[in-house]
Design an enzyme around this catalytic site. Structure first.
Site, PDB file in Angstrom:
ATOM      1  N   THR A  46       0.866  -1.176   0.000  1.00  0.00           N
ATOM      2  CA  THR A  46       0.000   0.000   0.000  1.00  0.00           C
ATOM      3  C   THR A  46       0.910   1.234   0.000  1.00  0.00           C
ATOM      4  N   THR A  67      -1.384  -3.033  19.352  1.00  0.00           N
ATOM      5  CA  THR A  67      -1.073  -1.691  19.845  1.00  0.00           C
ATOM      6  C   THR A  67      -1.646  -1.459  21.234  1.00  0.00           C
ATOM      7  N   ASP A  68      -1.007  -0.559  21.982  1.00  0.00           N
ATOM      8  CA  ASP A  68      -1.550  -0.175  23.294  1.00  0.00           C
ATOM      9  C   ASP A  68      -2.864   0.605  23.165  1.00  0.00           C
ATOM     10  N   GLU A  69      -3.154   1.089  21.950  1.00  0.00           N
ATOM     11  CA  GLU A  69      -4.367   1.905  21.772  1.00  0.00           C
ATOM     12  C   GLU A  69      -5.651   1.117  21.987  1.00  0.00           C
ATOM     13  N   TYR A 119      -9.226   3.079  13.737  1.00  0.00           N
ATOM     14  CA  TYR A 119      -7.992   2.271  13.707  1.00  0.00           C
ATOM     15  C   TYR A 119      -7.913   1.351  14.931  1.00  0.00           C
ATOM     16  N   SER A 175     -10.102   0.462  17.087  1.00  0.00           N
ATOM     17  CA  SER A 175     -11.185  -0.511  17.258  1.00  0.00           C
ATOM     18  C   SER A 175     -10.967  -1.727  16.364  1.00  0.00           C
ATOM     19  N   LYS A 182      -7.982  -2.854  15.480  1.00  0.00           N
ATOM     20  CA  LYS A 182      -6.891  -3.612  16.106  1.00  0.00           C
ATOM     21  C   LYS A 182      -7.435  -4.405  17.306  1.00  0.00           C
ATOM     22  N   PRO A 215       8.594  11.520  12.147  1.00  0.00           N
ATOM     23  CA  PRO A 215       9.192  11.750  10.820  1.00  0.00           C
ATOM     24  C   PRO A 215       8.557  12.920  10.061  1.00  0.00           C
ATOM     25  N   ARG A 268       2.620  10.374  24.672  1.00  0.00           N
ATOM     26  CA  ARG A 268       2.863   9.070  24.071  1.00  0.00           C
ATOM     27  C   ARG A 268       4.078   8.444  24.765  1.00  0.00           C
ATOM     28  N   ASP A 292      -7.103  20.044  16.303  1.00  0.00           N
ATOM     29  CA  ASP A 292      -6.882  18.786  17.018  1.00  0.00           C
ATOM     30  C   ASP A 292      -7.472  17.610  16.226  1.00  0.00           C
ATOM     31  N   HIS A 337      -9.074  12.532  19.971  1.00  0.00           N
ATOM     32  CA  HIS A 337      -7.635  12.388  20.250  1.00  0.00           C
ATOM     33  C   HIS A 337      -7.359  11.773  21.633  1.00  0.00           C
TER      34      HIS A 337
HETATM   35  P1  NAD Z   1       3.008   0.711   8.510  1.00  0.00           P
HETATM   36  O1  NAD Z   1       1.754   1.392   8.083  1.00  0.00           O
HETATM   37  O2  NAD Z   1       4.304   1.444   8.416  1.00  0.00           O
HETATM   38  O3  NAD Z   1       3.190  -0.642   7.685  1.00  0.00           O
HETATM   39  C1  NAD Z   1       2.129  -1.518   7.433  1.00  0.00           C
HETATM   40  C2  NAD Z   1       2.551  -2.474   6.323  1.00  0.00           C
HETATM   41  O4  NAD Z   1       1.460  -3.379   6.088  1.00  0.00           O
HETATM   42  C3  NAD Z   1       2.834  -1.785   4.982  1.00  0.00           C
HETATM   43  O5  NAD Z   1       4.001  -2.322   4.397  1.00  0.00           O
HETATM   44  C4  NAD Z   1       1.622  -2.118   4.138  1.00  0.00           C
HETATM   45  O6  NAD Z   1       1.884  -2.156   2.741  1.00  0.00           O
HETATM   46  C5  NAD Z   1       1.240  -3.476   4.680  1.00  0.00           C
HETATM   47  N1  NAD Z   1      -0.160  -3.820   4.457  1.00  0.00           N
HETATM   48  C6  NAD Z   1      -1.248  -3.022   4.650  1.00  0.00           C
HETATM   49  N2  NAD Z   1      -2.374  -3.699   4.330  1.00  0.00           N
HETATM   50  C7  NAD Z   1      -1.975  -4.952   3.966  1.00  0.00           C
HETATM   51  C8  NAD Z   1      -2.679  -6.104   3.550  1.00  0.00           C
HETATM   52  N3  NAD Z   1      -4.010  -6.123   3.443  1.00  0.00           N
HETATM   53  N4  NAD Z   1      -1.970  -7.213   3.254  1.00  0.00           N
HETATM   54  C9  NAD Z   1      -0.606  -7.222   3.341  1.00  0.00           C
HETATM   55  N5  NAD Z   1       0.104  -6.149   3.713  1.00  0.00           N
HETATM   56  C10 NAD Z   1      -0.580  -5.020   4.037  1.00  0.00           C
HETATM   57  O7  NAD Z   1       2.734   0.210   9.979  1.00  0.00           O
HETATM   58  P2  NAD Z   1       3.745   0.043  11.217  1.00  0.00           P
HETATM   59  O8  NAD Z   1       3.831   1.323  11.931  1.00  0.00           O
HETATM   60  O9  NAD Z   1       4.954  -0.655  10.768  1.00  0.00           O
HETATM   61  O10 NAD Z   1       2.864  -0.939  12.145  1.00  0.00           O
HETATM   62  C11 NAD Z   1       3.025  -2.357  12.042  1.00  0.00           C
HETATM   63  C12 NAD Z   1       2.144  -3.016  13.074  1.00  0.00           C
HETATM   64  O11 NAD Z   1       2.525  -2.561  14.371  1.00  0.00           O
HETATM   65  C13 NAD Z   1       0.655  -2.680  12.953  1.00  0.00           C
HETATM   66  O12 NAD Z   1      -0.077  -3.824  13.262  1.00  0.00           O
HETATM   67  C14 NAD Z   1       0.423  -1.615  13.987  1.00  0.00           C
HETATM   68  O13 NAD Z   1      -0.900  -1.666  14.448  1.00  0.00           O
HETATM   69  C15 NAD Z   1       1.393  -2.044  15.059  1.00  0.00           C
HETATM   70  N6  NAD Z   1       1.912  -0.994  15.944  1.00  0.00           N
HETATM   71  C16 NAD Z   1       2.484   0.136  15.427  1.00  0.00           C
HETATM   72  C17 NAD Z   1       3.041   1.077  16.296  1.00  0.00           C
HETATM   73  C18 NAD Z   1       3.722   2.332  15.789  1.00  0.00           C
HETATM   74  O14 NAD Z   1       4.101   3.172  16.591  1.00  0.00           O
HETATM   75  N7  NAD Z   1       3.916   2.500  14.487  1.00  0.00           N
HETATM   76  C19 NAD Z   1       2.995   0.854  17.679  1.00  0.00           C
HETATM   77  C20 NAD Z   1       2.381  -0.301  18.169  1.00  0.00           C
HETATM   78  C21 NAD Z   1       1.859  -1.228  17.283  1.00  0.00           C
HETATM   79  O1  DAU Z   2       0.421   3.797  20.483  1.00  0.00           O
HETATM   80  C1  DAU Z   2       0.751   3.044  19.358  1.00  0.00           C
HETATM   81  C2  DAU Z   2       0.270   3.739  18.099  1.00  0.00           C
HETATM   82  O2  DAU Z   2       1.163   4.810  17.849  1.00  0.00           O
HETATM   83  C3  DAU Z   2       0.213   2.788  16.899  1.00  0.00           C
HETATM   84  O3  DAU Z   2      -0.770   1.820  17.146  1.00  0.00           O
HETATM   85  C4  DAU Z   2      -0.113   3.544  15.618  1.00  0.00           C
HETATM   86  O4  DAU Z   2      -0.029   2.657  14.511  1.00  0.00           O
HETATM   87  C5  DAU Z   2       0.888   4.659  15.441  1.00  0.00           C
HETATM   88  O5  DAU Z   2       0.558   5.430  14.298  1.00  0.00           O
HETATM   89  C6  DAU Z   2       0.895   5.560  16.679  1.00  0.00           C
HETATM   90  O6  DAU Z   2      -0.376   6.240  16.819  1.00  0.00           O
HETATM   91  P1  DAU Z   2      -0.474   7.803  17.190  1.00  0.00           P
HETATM   92  O7  DAU Z   2      -1.781   8.286  16.696  1.00  0.00           O
HETATM   93  O8  DAU Z   2      -0.108   8.035  18.601  1.00  0.00           O
HETATM   94  O9  DAU Z   2       0.761   8.350  16.261  1.00  0.00           O
HETATM   95  P2  DAU Z   2       0.940   9.653  15.364  1.00  0.00           P
HETATM   96  O10 DAU Z   2       2.358   9.640  14.893  1.00  0.00           O
HETATM   97  O11 DAU Z   2      -0.125   9.789  14.334  1.00  0.00           O
HETATM   98  O12 DAU Z   2       0.760  10.838  16.410  1.00  0.00           O
HETATM   99  C7  DAU Z   2       1.525  10.904  17.609  1.00  0.00           C
HETATM  100  C8  DAU Z   2       1.002  12.091  18.425  1.00  0.00           C
HETATM  101  O13 DAU Z   2       1.362  13.306  17.749  1.00  0.00           O
HETATM  102  C9  DAU Z   2      -0.512  12.123  18.547  1.00  0.00           C
HETATM  103  O14 DAU Z   2      -0.834  12.637  19.831  1.00  0.00           O
HETATM  104  C10 DAU Z   2      -0.953  13.107  17.455  1.00  0.00           C
HETATM  105  C11 DAU Z   2       0.194  14.078  17.411  1.00  0.00           C
HETATM  106  N1  DAU Z   2       0.515  14.710  16.109  1.00  0.00           N
HETATM  107  C12 DAU Z   2       0.612  13.948  15.002  1.00  0.00           C
HETATM  108  C13 DAU Z   2       0.996  14.515  13.805  1.00  0.00           C
HETATM  109  C14 DAU Z   2       1.100  13.666  12.526  1.00  0.00           C
HETATM  110  C15 DAU Z   2       0.808  16.083  16.081  1.00  0.00           C
HETATM  111  O15 DAU Z   2       0.716  16.802  17.113  1.00  0.00           O
HETATM  112  N2  DAU Z   2       1.193  16.649  14.903  1.00  0.00           N
HETATM  113  C16 DAU Z   2       1.315  15.912  13.740  1.00  0.00           C
HETATM  114  O16 DAU Z   2       1.710  16.477  12.696  1.00  0.00           O
END
Ligand code: NAD
Ligand code: DAU
Length: 330
Positions: free
Chosen positions: A36, A119-121, A146, A148, A150, A188, A210, A268, A272
């Site tokens: 994706t 995820t902790d969410e 999202y 819900s 998970k 990022p 966070r 916001d 959130h």
């Molecule tokens: P990401 O969005 O960077 O990567 C997700 C990957 O899954 C992508 O490569 C995408 O192409 C692939 N994908 C999406 N739909 C697919 C499908 N139907 N079939 C096969 N591949 C598919 O996500 P991430 O941040 O690497 O998160 C990975 C896992 O960790 C997720 O389950 C997320 O809920 C969990 N998680 C993420 C965080 C975080 O901070 N990013 C924290 C806790 C848990």
């Molecule tokens: O807790 C684990 C989760 O952390 C994972 O399950 C999710 O996949 C991952 O995306 C992340 O979720 P958050 O919603 O916490 O992450 P995000 O990077 O989107 O945002 C982090 C915090 O920063 C959140 O409080 C929203 C805020 N934010 C986000 C963006 C993109 C900003 O203030 N400014 C921004 O530009």
């Protein structure tokens, strides 16, 4: 050992593939990824013993032969961004719920060990001032489309363990940071905005908290659970990294040599979550896992350096990501 890593072209999955490739020279790794917008083949290119298969975890015909050939399946594949789930929840239901169901049916047929990344969410949020942190047995109270989906996927895993006796574990981790994270995410996005000379955007008042963990620590914990965790159990992964968004933004601004007040407060996020915080006692006591990247400033500096050095990796996505945020005033 033959390991099937779903979602291995995404942020955490790609880091998992790299560390597993380094530390397990006898392992063959197959990545199943739909590629994706969030999946990037460049994140795992050039690795021997790693094969990328483009496909959907919700497609039983694609999944079945790969699971049949694997000794272990680790499910990282997901739609992962809260803001996207608010705009269009449908791919979240398809991938996170139907995709996990499809994988579970395949591991049930073939008797394959399964680890589900969550995820902790799923636990909802905490008040800013309460001393409590999330515990593995807490009730599920997800807030967003999202989280819900998970939560639903975790419920399916638990039911498949109990009803069908599959060999599965679940881990629920807090917010990750590090290389290969998509630039729609907070850290990022902020780094790449500053590389472009754009002021960071903070949602609301910036007081949301966070619990940050380096992605490599998340992945060593996943291996600790696979190696030493008990079947059917849920483990919370976190590294005592609570910080509010304001402090994270200021830290990144300072690392760029900019005025720490040089950011904009923007609209916001609806619904959130205020605060996430992990109690990792069960993980530490049962597996002996310890995080390695405990210095957030150092981890952030390495992450900033990675985005500076790898502009060709993120640049193609930047304009579209910012155009999407502009639509919501963020
Ligand atoms: P990401 O969005 O960077 O990567 C997700 C990957 O899954 C992508 O490569 C995408 O192409 C692939 N994908 C999406 N739909 C697919 C499908 N139907 N079939 C096969 N591949 C598919 O996500 P991430 O941040 O690497 O998160 C990975 C896992 O960790 C997720 O389950 C997320 O809920 C969990 N998680 C993420 C965080 C975080 O901070 N990013 C924290 C806790 C848990
Ligand atoms: O807790 C684990 C989760 O952390 C994972 O399950 C999710 O996949 C991952 O995306 C992340 O979720 P958050 O919603 O916490 O992450 P995000 O990077 O989107 O945002 C982090 C915090 O920063 C959140 O409080 C929203 C805020 N934010 C986000 C963006 C993109 C900003 O203030 N400014 C921004 O530009």
């Amino acid at each position: 050992m033959r390991i099937l890593v779903t979602g291995g072209a995404g942020f955490i999955g790609a880091n998992f593939v790299h560390t597993t490739h380094e530390t397990m020279p006898d392992a063959d790794i197959v990545v199943l990824d739909k590629l994706t917008y969030a999946g990037n083949p460049k994140s795992i290119e050039g690795l021997d013993r790693v094969q990328l298969v483009a496909g959907d975890i919700a497609d039983a015909d694609a999944v079945d032969p790969l699971v049949a050939d694997a000794d272990l399946v680790i499910n990282f594949a997901a739609e992962s961004h809260n803001d996207n789930s608010l705009a269009d929840p449908s791919p979240f239901v398809r991938t996170n719920v139907e995709g996990t169901f499809t994988l579970l049916e395949a591991v049930r047929r073939h008797g394959t060990r399964f680890h589900h990344i969550s995820t902790d969410e799923v636990y909802g949020d905490l008040a800013l001032d309460e001393p409590r942190r999330f515990q593995p047995g807490d009730p599920y109270k997800p807030s967003s489309p999202y989280s819900s989906t998970k939560a639903a996927s975790d419920m399916l895993v638990r039911a498949w363990v109990r009803s069908y006796g599959i060999e599965a574990t679940i881990s629920n981790c807090s917010n990750n940071y590090g290389p290969y994270q998509h630039i729609e995410k907070f850290i990022p996005r902020t780094i790449t905005n500053l590389i472009d000379g754009v002021r960071p955007r903070l949602y609301g008042t910036g007081e949301n908290v966070r619990d940050w963990i380096h992605v490599r620590d998340h992945n060593t914990a996943v291996w600790a659970i696979i190696d030493k965790g008990r079947i059917g159990e849920t483990y919370l992964i976190g590294a005592d990294g609570e910080k509010n968004n304001l402090d994270v933004t200021k830290a990144i601004l300072e690392a760029f040599g900019r005025d720490p007040e040089d950011f904009d407060l923007v609209a916001d996020r609806p619904g959130h979550d205020r605060r996430y915080a992990i109690d990792n006692t069960k993980l530490v006591e049962e597996t002996g896992w310890q995080p390695e990247f405990t210095d957030f400033a150092a981890g952030l500096a390495d992450t900033i350096a990675w985005y500076r050095d790898n502009e060709d990796w993120w640049r193609p996505a930047k304009e579209a990501v910012e155009a999407k945020y502009a639509q919501t005033g963020q």
